[in-house]
Structures are given as structure tokens and as C-alpha cells.
Design a protein around this motif. Structure first.
Motif, mmCIF file in Angstrom:
data_model
loop_
_atom_site.group_PDB
_atom_site.id
_atom_site.type_symbol
_atom_site.label_atom_id
_atom_site.label_comp_id
_atom_site.label_asym_id
_atom_site.label_seq_id
_atom_site.Cartn_x
_atom_site.Cartn_y
_atom_site.Cartn_z
ATOM 1 N N MET A 1 47.138 38.821 48.508
ATOM 2 C CA MET A 1 45.934 38.633 47.727
ATOM 3 C C MET A 1 46.173 37.428 46.818
ATOM 4 S SD MET A 1 43.934 41.222 45.074
ATOM 5 C CE MET A 1 44.482 42.619 45.948
ATOM 6 N N CYS A 20 37.381 35.238 50.044
ATOM 7 C CA CYS A 20 37.231 36.688 50.060
ATOM 8 C C CYS A 20 36.791 37.172 51.441
ATOM 9 C CB CYS A 20 36.226 37.115 48.997
ATOM 10 S SG CYS A 20 35.798 38.854 49.046
ATOM 11 N N PRO A 25 40.381 40.651 49.843
ATOM 12 C CA PRO A 25 40.175 40.693 48.395
ATOM 13 C C PRO A 25 40.868 39.553 47.652
ATOM 14 C CG PRO A 25 40.700 42.873 49.219
ATOM 15 C CD PRO A 25 40.894 41.920 50.357
ATOM 16 N N GLN A 26 40.203 39.070 46.600
ATOM 17 C CA GLN A 26 40.717 37.979 45.777
ATOM 18 C C GLN A 26 40.780 38.447 44.322
ATOM 19 O OE1 GLN A 26 41.450 34.695 47.272
ATOM 20 N NE2 GLN A 26 41.321 36.123 48.993
ATOM 21 N N VAL A 37 38.629 42.041 40.797
ATOM 22 C CA VAL A 37 38.880 41.737 42.205
ATOM 23 C C VAL A 37 37.546 41.571 42.912
ATOM 24 C CG1 VAL A 37 39.895 42.573 44.365
ATOM 25 C CG2 VAL A 37 41.030 43.057 42.196
ATOM 26 N N VAL A 39 35.840 41.801 46.426
ATOM 27 C CA VAL A 39 36.105 42.381 47.743
ATOM 28 C C VAL A 39 34.873 42.236 48.624
ATOM 29 C CG1 VAL A 39 37.802 44.066 46.935
ATOM 30 C CG2 VAL A 39 35.416 44.694 47.024
#
Length: 85
Positions: A1, A20, A25-26, A37, A39
């Protein structure tokens, strides 16, 4: 991530969103602290479906609540009574 500082996520939002969607997820950081996050929506829906219902949802539901795991009774210790003044 991958982690993105909030200012980079704001300035390069299209790239942030694309990452993303392609990589998953980022993480967003604020002053070096993990804050949020991003997602993909499919993963969000999967997580929402797997989440346990809230107490309010349980109490308002029409379904029986017999499957709830309840703690064993009698394991709590009582405080000794205090002297009346």
C-alpha cells in the motif's frame, strides 16, 4: 500500500485515484501520521457486508437474537459494600 501525504493526494488526485483503482488501497498521511485510506468501491462494499451490525441495528431488527454470543454470567466480582455515613 502506497502512502500519500495529504497535500500530494490533493494536488494529484486523478493519479491518486487511478493508483487506487489499479494497485489497490492507498494510504493518506497527515504530518507523517496515517490518517485515511482510499479503497475501491467493490472492496468497500465487501467490507461493509462483512461488518458486524451495530447495537441499534440489532435492537431494531425483526430477526431473533438467539445467535448472539453472550459472556458467561457470574464471572464479575462485586465491590464490597461501603459503610453508611
Amino acid at each position: 500500500m502506497q502512502a500519500w501525504p495529504v497535500q500530494d493526494a490533493k494536488a494529484r488526485f486523478s493519479e491518486f485515484l487511478e493508483s487506487c483503482l489499479t494497485e489497490g488501497p492507498q494510504m493518506v498521511t497527515k504530518r507523517g501520521t496515517e490518517t485515511a485510506v482510499l479503497v475501491p468501491v467493490d472492496e468497500w462494499r465487501r467490507l461493509q457486508a462483512a461488518a458486524r451490525p451495530s447495537l441499534k441495528q440489532l435492537l431494531l431488527s425483526d430477526e431473533g437474537r438467539t445467535e448472539l454470543a453472550l459472556p458467561a454470567r457470574g464471572s464479575a466480582r462485586r465491590r464490597p459494600p461501603t459503610a453508611a455515613r
